[in-house]
Write an enzyme that holds these catalytic residues in place. Structure first.
Site, short mmCIF file in Angstrom:
data_model
loop_
_atom_site.label_atom_id
_atom_site.label_comp_id
_atom_site.label_asym_id
_atom_site.label_seq_id
_atom_site.Cartn_x
_atom_site.Cartn_y
_atom_site.Cartn_z
N MET A 197 38.22 44.26 39.28
CA MET A 197 39.45 45.03 39.39
C MET A 197 40.33 44.99 38.14
SD MET A 197 40.38 44.06 43.37
CE MET A 197 41.77 45.19 43.47
N GLU A 198 39.83 44.46 37.03
CA GLU A 198 40.69 44.33 35.85
C GLU A 198 40.06 44.76 34.53
OE1 GLU A 198 41.75 41.97 39.13
OE2 GLU A 198 40.09 41.39 37.81
N GLU A 235 40.91 30.95 38.02
CA GLU A 235 40.19 31.28 36.79
C GLU A 235 40.93 30.74 35.57
OE1 GLU A 235 38.56 35.46 38.74
OE2 GLU A 235 40.12 35.49 37.22
N MET A 257 35.45 45.85 47.11
CA MET A 257 34.42 46.56 47.86
C MET A 257 33.93 45.72 49.04
SD MET A 257 32.16 48.87 45.32
CE MET A 257 31.09 47.53 44.84
N ASP A 305 29.74 36.68 44.52
CA ASP A 305 29.05 37.25 45.67
C ASP A 305 28.19 38.41 45.17
OD1 ASP A 305 30.88 39.92 46.46
OD2 ASP A 305 32.01 38.31 45.51
N GLY A 315 31.81 40.86 41.85
CA GLY A 315 30.77 41.08 42.85
C GLY A 315 29.56 41.73 42.22
#
Length: 225
Positions: free
Chosen positions: A168-169, A11, A147, A192, A77
């Site tokens: 997650m951030e 990223e 997940m 996804d 996600g």
């Protein structure tokens, strides 16, 4: 100056391809990349995955007095049935979905929520339309969990049905930025979608493409600053 925080090296490198870099500064284990992106002063860094890493990076970025906007870009996600890989999610709020003090605080102890300024959402939405990128505006749910099980999805959507994507951030970055009285915006490109059967293949195949698209949005943002 815009502070840009990325969780993964892929990223960050996608963002840096647009940056005219001027210097690098190391603070602890965090390397800060200073430069300009389409004429806009920026500082970009790699946080690493997870809320603690994100909070550390956000604190270092926010301690730069010139930073007047914190942006977190990368992949996530998708959680909605109408979403597709490479759609963009624009945060109108962030929630730390795994925060739970409900045994002490009741329902108010489930999740920590942080708002995003409406004008930032409007600008990001306009850029998505300009670049012809399908986008969704909604809550971005943050938890220290990748997940992968149906019960993970069910628990999250039961508690936070307004969530548009999971990562997650972002929630940790938002909490730090708001504590420093700096506006924050999180942009996530979907690598996804939970409703797709082939998610493991999707993530590995589309993470690089999703990273590049998120970087293109940042480049357009800076061009309009």
């Amino acid at each position: 100056m815009i502070g840009i925080i990325c969780a993964m090296e892929e990223e960050l490198q996608a963002v840096l391809t647009h940056v005219k870099e001027e210097k690098q500064v190391r603070t602890g284990t965090t390397r800060l990349h200073y430069g300009t992106l389409n004429g806009q002063a920026i500082v970009a860094c790699l946080s690493g995955v997870g809320k603690v890493n994100a909070a550390m990076a956000a604190t270092i970025v926010c301690m730069e007095p010139a930073v007047d906007l914190v942006m977190n870009v990368g992949v996530a996600g998708g959680l909605r049935s109408g979403q597709h890989v490479c759609d963009l999610v624009i945060s109108d709020a962030l929630v730390q979905a795994d925060f739970d003090s409900s045994p002490l605080d009741g329902e108010e102890g489930i999740g920590l929520r942080f708002p995003v300024r409406p004008e930032l959402v409007r600008k990001a939405s306009a850029i998505a339309r300009q670049l012809d990128i399908p986008y969704h505006v909604g809550t971005i749910a943050t938890q220290d969990l990748f997940m992968a099980r149906p019960e993970d999805f069910a628990k999250l959507m039961d508690r936070f049905p307004q969530s548009a994507c999971a990562e997650m951030e972002g929630g940790a970055i938002a909490q730090v930025a708001i504590a420093f009285e700096k506006p924050v915006l999180v942009l996530r490109t979907l690598s996804d979608v939970v409703h797709h059967a082939d998610n493991p293949m999707e993530f590995s195949k589309f993470a690089a493409l999703a990273s590049r698209q998120a970087a293109d949005v940042i480049a357009a943002w800076c061009a309009q600053a």
